[in-house]
Write a protein that holds these residues in place. Structure first.
Motif, PDB file in Angstrom:
ATOM      1  N   VAL A   1     -22.477  34.943 -20.201  1.00 43.23           N
ATOM      2  CA  VAL A   1     -23.766  34.899 -20.891  1.00 43.23           C
ATOM      3  C   VAL A   1     -23.798  33.730 -21.867  1.00 43.23           C
ATOM      4  N   VAL A   2     -24.872  32.942 -21.797  1.00 37.02           N
ATOM      5  CA  VAL A   2     -25.105  31.852 -22.754  1.00 37.02           C
ATOM      6  C   VAL A   2     -26.470  32.086 -23.396  1.00 37.02           C
ATOM      7  N   ILE A   3     -26.491  32.160 -24.719  1.00 37.55           N
ATOM      8  CA  ILE A   3     -27.743  32.330 -25.464  1.00 37.55           C
ATOM      9  C   ILE A   3     -27.928  31.103 -26.354  1.00 37.55           C
ATOM     10  N   THR A   4     -29.081  30.446 -26.241  1.00 36.54           N
ATOM     11  CA  THR A   4     -29.382  29.243 -27.016  1.00 36.54           C
ATOM     12  C   THR A   4     -30.627  29.482 -27.848  1.00 36.54           C
ATOM     13  N   ALA A   5     -30.540  29.175 -29.140  1.00 35.84           N
ATOM     14  CA  ALA A   5     -31.704  29.306 -30.027  1.00 35.84           C
ATOM     15  C   ALA A   5     -32.694  28.181 -29.718  1.00 35.84           C
ATOM     16  N   VAL A   6     -33.997  28.511 -29.676  1.00 34.33           N
ATOM     17  CA  VAL A   6     -35.046  27.541 -29.359  1.00 34.33           C
ATOM     18  C   VAL A   6     -35.938  27.371 -30.588  1.00 34.33           C
ATOM     19  N   TYR A   7     -36.081  26.110 -31.049  1.00 30.73           N
ATOM     20  CA  TYR A   7     -36.887  25.798 -32.232  1.00 30.73           C
ATOM     21  C   TYR A   7     -38.022  24.854 -31.837  1.00 30.73           C
ATOM     22  N   ASP A   8     -39.117  24.874 -32.639  1.00 33.39           N
ATOM     23  CA  ASP A   8     -40.181  23.894 -32.423  1.00 33.39           C
ATOM     24  C   ASP A   8     -39.890  22.642 -33.243  1.00 33.39           C
ATOM     25  N   GLU A   9     -40.861  21.707 -33.220  1.00 35.50           N
ATOM     26  CA  GLU A   9     -40.635  20.419 -33.910  1.00 35.50           C
ATOM     27  C   GLU A   9     -40.493  20.567 -35.415  1.00 35.50           C
ATOM     28  N   HIS A  10     -40.923  21.710 -35.952  1.00 32.91           N
ATOM     29  CA  HIS A  10     -40.805  21.946 -37.395  1.00 32.91           C
ATOM     30  C   HIS A  10     -39.586  22.809 -37.737  1.00 32.91           C
ATOM     31  N   ARG A  11     -38.681  22.975 -36.765  1.00 36.15           N
ATOM     32  CA  ARG A  11     -37.469  23.779 -36.930  1.00 36.15           C
ATOM     33  C   ARG A  11     -37.783  25.249 -37.224  1.00 36.15           C
ATOM     34  N   VAL A  12     -38.892  25.708 -36.660  1.00 36.18           N
ATOM     35  CA  VAL A  12     -39.241  27.122 -36.741  1.00 36.18           C
ATOM     36  C   VAL A  12     -38.707  27.803 -35.477  1.00 36.18           C
ATOM     37  N   LEU A  13     -37.965  28.904 -35.655  1.00 36.63           N
ATOM     38  CA  LEU A  13     -37.381  29.610 -34.518  1.00 36.63           C
ATOM     39  C   LEU A  13     -38.483  30.205 -33.645  1.00 36.63           C
ATOM     40  N   ARG A  14     -38.469  29.814 -32.373  1.00 37.39           N
ATOM     41  CA  ARG A  14     -39.460  30.322 -31.425  1.00 37.39           C
ATOM     42  C   ARG A  14     -38.898  31.376 -30.485  1.00 37.39           C
ATOM     43  N   GLY A  15     -37.597  31.509 -30.449  1.00 32.73           N
ATOM     44  CA  GLY A  15     -36.990  32.508 -29.568  1.00 32.73           C
ATOM     45  C   GLY A  15     -35.630  32.036 -29.082  1.00 32.73           C
ATOM     46  N   PHE A  16     -35.223  32.564 -27.923  1.00 30.82           N
ATOM     47  CA  PHE A  16     -33.905  32.257 -27.382  1.00 30.82           C
ATOM     48  C   PHE A  16     -34.010  32.092 -25.870  1.00 30.82           C
ATOM     49  N   ALA A  17     -33.258  31.140 -25.349  1.00 35.17           N
ATOM     50  CA  ALA A  17     -33.101  31.002 -23.897  1.00 35.17           C
ATOM     51  C   ALA A  17     -31.778  31.653 -23.515  1.00 35.17           C
ATOM     52  N   LYS A  18     -31.826  32.526 -22.504  1.00 38.21           N
ATOM     53  CA  LYS A  18     -30.623  33.257 -22.112  1.00 38.21           C
ATOM     54  C   LYS A  18     -30.345  33.033 -20.633  1.00 38.21           C
ATOM     55  N   VAL A  19     -29.105  32.653 -20.330  1.00 38.16           N
ATOM     56  CA  VAL A  19     -28.666  32.424 -18.954  1.00 38.16           C
ATOM     57  C   VAL A  19     -27.492  33.355 -18.674  1.00 38.16           C
ATOM     58  N   THR A  20     -27.602  34.149 -17.622  1.00 34.54           N
ATOM     59  CA  THR A  20     -26.557  35.116 -17.265  1.00 34.54           C
ATOM     60  C   THR A  20     -26.106  34.856 -15.831  1.00 34.54           C
ATOM     61  N   ARG A  21     -24.791  34.773 -15.648  1.00 32.67           N
ATOM     62  CA  ARG A  21     -24.218  34.623 -14.306  1.00 32.67           C
ATOM     63  C   ARG A  21     -23.415  35.876 -13.961  1.00 32.67           C
ATOM     64  N   ASP A  22     -23.547  36.317 -12.724  1.00 29.57           N
ATOM     65  CA  ASP A  22     -22.766  37.449 -12.239  1.00 29.57           C
ATOM     66  C   ASP A  22     -21.393  36.935 -11.810  1.00 29.57           C
ATOM     67  N   MET A  23     -20.358  37.260 -12.591  1.00 33.13           N
ATOM     68  CA  MET A  23     -19.001  36.781 -12.336  1.00 33.13           C
ATOM     69  C   MET A  23     -18.112  37.911 -11.815  1.00 33.13           C
ATOM     70  N   SER A  24     -18.728  38.940 -11.234  1.00 31.69           N
ATOM     71  CA  SER A  24     -17.964  40.114 -10.804  1.00 31.69           C
ATOM     72  C   SER A  24     -16.885  39.749  -9.796  1.00 31.69           C
ATOM     73  N   GLU A  25     -17.230  38.883  -8.836  1.00 29.97           N
ATOM     74  CA  GLU A  25     -16.251  38.527  -7.803  1.00 29.97           C
ATOM     75  C   GLU A  25     -15.087  37.762  -8.419  1.00 29.97           C
ATOM     76  N   ARG A  26     -15.401  36.826  -9.327  1.00 27.62           N
ATOM     77  CA  ARG A  26     -14.315  36.085  -9.979  1.00 27.62           C
ATOM     78  C   ARG A  26     -13.448  37.020 -10.812  1.00 27.62           C
ATOM     79  N   LYS A  27     -14.094  37.962 -11.519  1.00 36.10           N
ATOM     80  CA  LYS A  27     -13.344  38.920 -12.326  1.00 36.10           C
ATOM     81  C   LYS A  27     -12.455  39.777 -11.438  1.00 36.10           C
TER      82      LYS A  27
END
Length: 649
Positions: free
Chosen positions: A245-271
């Motif tokens: 899981v990778v979570i990245t904070a997303v800000y606008d041009e005024h450095r106001v927090l607008r939310g988060f981008a989240k990327v999840t990979r299924d690593m079950s086979e590797r695990k």
């Protein structure tokens, strides 16, 4: 600014001495005319142009004399004129005092530009509307950039939505799900309508929720910009998968927090592969040590069998017992050998010693091996075999291992005093061997995974009966290597189980291979005995081997410690030294170095004798200067060949 002859309302010239001087008409018109980046012009009540500034000439392309007096509809595309849009704009400006719009407009040369238009009603001193002031800005470049950005964002959105291997979605500042792509649907199992607006903690295990892991991740992303970790996550159906899981904070041009981008990979086979690798490595290390420890007690048993086999005057019953011990010791020795290479077990790459074998013999040997377990549980085995011998081509020891494993399972998971059936049936192209019990049975879910590595069906295993979870996997590998198959069937919990092994028949031209006979020929070839020193801290092993060698006509001395062995060699110069490597005082390598450095053995042959038999162990002993490497329990044929070779000089 060029004006028409229509009079412009005069400003009130009266002012008080202390008031600032008002801008004159000439100054006002000069200021408006100087503006180049905005078309500013006047319209009369009918919409005809009455003035024209430099910006209008530059943006629209007309000179003043070409356009003054013309209707403003000259600047609108035909479609807008047809639907009466210019008149509508004037009506709105007249009714509300101001109208603003954006749209396509036409230059003199016929090209289009995107315009921002503001029409303001112009009034006289009495407040009456006498015309309109119109300001037009060329926003073509800005609109092109906006369109380019929109298309880029649209392409990015389509790209993200089409990704199926990654769950990519947005969270609002509170952690609620704001978008959902195809990969998220596939990996997590939710449709957008089911999950949008829900908090992302929905995907976390109870223990992670108790530890406030979702909140910690968001706070870390806010503090550092990004957070990455791995752990178990929960799908819609409640099943778990190992996620990166990778979570990245997303800000606008005024450095106001607008939310988060989240990327999840299924690593079950590797695990799973990592866990298998770790488990395999640990088990291999454990089994290598276990095999060594098993070989030590096996060695004296095999030696004792060798002594008994050299006795010519032995009662038949004792000889029968001796032969059973010989067969079972050989079988156990083979299994110990296989424990050393867990890779062969996990991948099914087990070397087979193929021969024509009678299935009835396989069944009998398997039952013989499980008798102690079944006797302890007061259980019995009932067989149903063909009246005529049925042959398959296979490794007898391995096939016994398969049937023995199935019988062990049937015994363990069946009630006391119950009966286990072994039935052999003939089909047109294959032989069926069935092991049938009346025990706890297997659930339908368990039937689909019972042969998988390290899988132990919860409802199938009794508490305390868990093993390594490799037995049925190994059975499947062995059977498939014989060109057959194995399957399980059950009516459900407490309805018993049936395991069916299918094996192809042996071809008609497969000839039986003779059983191995102890090397009496080699013994007879030794005309004069050798001087042999046996150094082994396992006294039973040393004594039984010495007795066997003495019965073969050799002169043998024994030592149970390394230093003791050095003393024996000093007083009894040997031709052959059988040297255990794991000695309690100094190991076999140190004994060999001392023998060589002090010139105690001359041209004598020194053979490593140990329970460690992996290739790396043999390479190490060879590099240390040993002439040969024997693995306990020592194979009689190998030992006889060594003695015969030395006897020939």
């Amino acid at each position: 600014m060029i004006r028409s002859r229509a009079a412009v309302p005069q400003l009130d010239a009266a002012r008080k001495p202390h008031e600032p001087r008002a801008m004159s008409d000439a100054q006002y018109h000069a200021l408006v005319d100087a503006i180049e980046d905005c078309a500013i012009f006047m319209l009369d009540l009918n919409g005809c142009i009455t003035s024209w500034n430099t910006g209008a000439r530059k943006i629209k392309g007309y000179e003043a004399h070409e356009i003054i007096g013309e209707h403003l509809s000259r600047f609108y595309p035909a479609e807008s004129v047809a639907r009466g849009w210019p008149e509508y704009e004037l009506k709105q400006a007249y009714a509300t005092g101001r109208f603003e719009d954006e749209g396509w407009r036409v230059r003199k040369d016929g090209t289009l530009f995107w315009a921002n238009v503001v029409i303001t009603a112009a009034r006289n001193v009495e407040g009456e509307i006498i015309g309109y002031a119109k300001c037009t800005r060329d926003l073509t470049a800005k609109r092109a950039e906006q369109e380019k950005l929109r298309l880029s964002e649209e392409r990015f959105r389509l790209l993200v939505e089409s990704v199926s291997d990654y769950a990519i979605f947005m969270l609002d500042p509170g952690g609620h799900i704001a978008s959902w792509n195809t990969g998220a649907m596939r990996i997590k199992g939710y449709q957008p309508s089911e999950i949008l607006g829900k908090h992302f903690s929905t995907f976390y295990c109870p223990e992670d929720l108790a530890a406030s892991l979702p909140e910690i991740e968001l706070q870390t992303a806010i503090r550092t910009g990004r957070v990455e970790n791995e752990g178990w996550r929960v799908r819609k159906d409640g099943s778990l998968f190992w996620a990166n899981v990778v979570i990245t904070a997303v800000y606008d041009e005024h450095r106001v927090l607008r939310g988060f981008a989240k990327v999840t990979r299924d690593m079950s086979e590797r695990k799973r592969l990592e866990q298998l690798e770790v488990s395999s490595r640990r088990i291999s290390e454990f089994l290598a040590t276990l095999a060594h420890e098993l070989r030590n007690p096996l060695a004296p048993v095999r030696n004792a069998i060798g002594v008994m086999q050299m006795e010519t005057d032995m009662p038949p019953r004792i000889a029968w017992c001796r032969d059973i011990i010989d067969r079972q010791t050989s079988h156990l020795g083979r299994l110990v050998d296989d424990l050393l290479d867990m890779g062969r077990i996990t991948t099914g790459k087990i070397d087979l010693r193929m021969a024509r074998v009678d299935v009835s013999d396989i069944v009998a040997r398997s039952i013989e091996l499980v008798h102690p377990l079944m006797d302890e549980r007061a259980q019995s085995v009932v067989t149903k075999l063909p009246s005529e011998p049925v042959y398959v081509t296979g490794d007898g020891t391995r096939l016994v291992q398969v049937v023995q494993n199935l019988l062990n399972n049937a015994s363990k998971f069946s009630p006391r005093a119950s009966t286990v059936k072994v039935e052999v049936e003939r089909e047109a192209s294959a032989l069926l061997l069935k092991v049938i019990d009346s025990g706890r049975g297997i659930s339908q879910k368990g039937l689909s995974s019972i042969f998988d590595l390290f899988v132990q069906e919860d409802h199938y295993l009794n508490p305390g009966e868990a093993g390594l979870g490799i037995g049925l996997t190994l059975c499947r590998s062995i059977v498939e290597m014989h060109g057959g198959s194995i399957s399980a069937a059950s009516g459900g919990l407490n309805h018993g189980s049936t395991f069916t092994v299918r094996l192809p028949y042996a071809s008609a031209d497969d000839a039986p291979r003779p059983h191995r006979v102890l090397g009496q020929t080699a013994t007879q070839a030794v005309s004069s005995g050798l001087r042999i020193v046996v150094i082994d801290d396992n006294q039973d092993s040393a004594d039984s081997l010495a007795m066997l060698l003495q019965m073969k006509g050799h002169d043998v001395r024994i030592a149970y410690h390394g230093k003791e062995g050095l003393d024996v060699v000093r007083h009894f110069p040997p031709e052959l030294v059988l040297l255990d490597l794991a000695l309690p005082d100094i190991d076999g390598y140190a004994v060999l170095r001392t023998l060589r450095s002090q010139r105690l053995i001359g041209r004598a042959v020194v053979v490593a004798m140990t329970g460690f038999g992996q290739d790396s162990d043999k390479e190490r002993s060879a590099q240390a200067g040993f002439d040969a490497h024997l693995v306990k329990p020592v194979d009689f044929e190998v030992l006889d060949r060594l003695l015969e070779r030395m006897a020939r000089g």
